[in-house]
Design a protein around this motif. Structure first.
Motif, PDB file in Angstrom:
ATOM      1  N   ASP A   1      33.386  29.550  45.906  1.00 26.48           N
ATOM      2  CA  ASP A   1      32.219  28.897  46.481  1.00 26.48           C
ATOM      3  C   ASP A   1      30.971  29.526  45.870  1.00 26.48           C
ATOM      4  O   ASP A   1      31.028  30.541  45.216  1.00 26.48           O
TER       5      ASP A   1
ATOM      6  N   ASP B   1      35.659  33.695  42.536  1.00 24.29           N
ATOM      7  CA  ASP B   1      34.661  33.149  43.465  1.00 24.29           C
ATOM      8  C   ASP B   1      34.773  31.633  43.428  1.00 24.29           C
ATOM      9  O   ASP B   1      34.488  31.015  42.410  1.00 24.29           O
TER      10      ASP B   1
ATOM     11  N   TYR C   1      32.656  37.500  46.094  1.00 20.82           N
ATOM     12  CA  TYR C   1      33.897  36.978  45.529  1.00 20.82           C
ATOM     13  C   TYR C   1      34.892  36.774  46.663  1.00 20.82           C
ATOM     14  O   TYR C   1      34.925  37.531  47.628  1.00 20.82           O
ATOM     15  N   ASP C   2      35.731  35.739  46.542  1.00 25.78           N
ATOM     16  CA  ASP C   2      36.641  35.358  47.617  1.00 25.78           C
ATOM     17  C   ASP C   2      37.995  36.047  47.532  1.00 25.78           C
ATOM     18  O   ASP C   2      38.562  36.438  48.541  1.00 25.78           O
ATOM     19  N   ASP C   3      38.548  36.142  46.356  1.00 26.77           N
ATOM     20  CA  ASP C   3      39.869  36.744  46.166  1.00 26.77           C
ATOM     21  C   ASP C   3      39.807  37.764  45.038  1.00 26.77           C
ATOM     22  O   ASP C   3      39.043  37.607  44.082  1.00 26.77           O
TER      23      ASP C   3
ATOM     24  N   ASN D   1      45.015  29.237  46.340  1.00 28.66           N
ATOM     25  CA  ASN D   1      44.806  30.691  46.352  1.00 28.66           C
ATOM     26  C   ASN D   1      46.111  31.476  46.197  1.00 28.66           C
ATOM     27  O   ASN D   1      46.393  32.389  46.961  1.00 28.66           O
TER      28      ASN D   1
ATOM     29  N   GLU E   1      42.081  39.928  49.667  1.00 27.02           N
ATOM     30  CA  GLU E   1      40.963  39.029  49.911  1.00 27.02           C
ATOM     31  C   GLU E   1      39.761  39.807  50.397  1.00 27.02           C
ATOM     32  O   GLU E   1      39.880  40.847  51.009  1.00 27.02           O
TER      33      GLU E   1
END
Length: 156
Positions: free
Chosen positions: A90, A88, A95-97, A136, A154
């Protein structure tokens, strides 16, 4: 009627005998680990978190000294480890990825997540995988490329 009873008895015995022959492997319950790191991006401090969830599956190996005996002792075996790594970057609740790491583990848990300048490293024994949070992407060292199986995706 007699034939029906014979068929049902045979089917029941076959089902129980087949069930008893399944390979009995041990599975360890999932464990979780959460770490929060800071990173400098364009002169500003950026906080990100890494959550690791682990599952271990132990295969069954029998002791060689008991070969051919009816009751054989189990031998400790190396587990196959699956880890879900959620990143995460941000400060929201999602969670982002995500990455799924799979590897052949050892008896002791040598897994650690270590902060680096651009992200974090995942170390298992003497194998290393680098993850760059700003870009990333991940990099697996040449000596570790046959050790880790990595699947990356993602969130939406």
């Amino acid at each position: 009627m007699k034939n029906l009873l014979t068929i049902l008895s045979f089917a029941t015995l076959t089902a129980f005998a087949g069930y008893g022959q399944n390979q009995n492997s041990g599975v360890m319950k999932a464990t979780k680990q959460l770490k929060t790191f800071t990173l400098s991006e364009n002169g500003k401090e950026k906080e990100y978190s890494v959550k690791v969830m682990e599952r271990r599956k132990y295969g069954m190996e029998l002791d060689n000294k008991d070969r051919g005996m009816v009751n054989q002792d189990r031998k400790a075996s190396s587990p196959f480890v699956t880890k879900l790594v959620a990143i995460d970057t941000d400060a929201d609740k999602n969670y982002d990825d995500y990455m799924v790491l799979k590897y052949k583990g050892t008896a002791n848990n040598d897994f650690e997540v270590v902060q680096t300048d651009k992200g974090f490293d995942i170390n298992v024994a003497d194998k290393t995988m680098h993850y760059d949070v700003l870009e990333n992407n991940y990099i697996v060292e040449k000596k570790s490329k046959n050790f880790f199986i990595v699947e990356e995706f993602e969130s939406e």
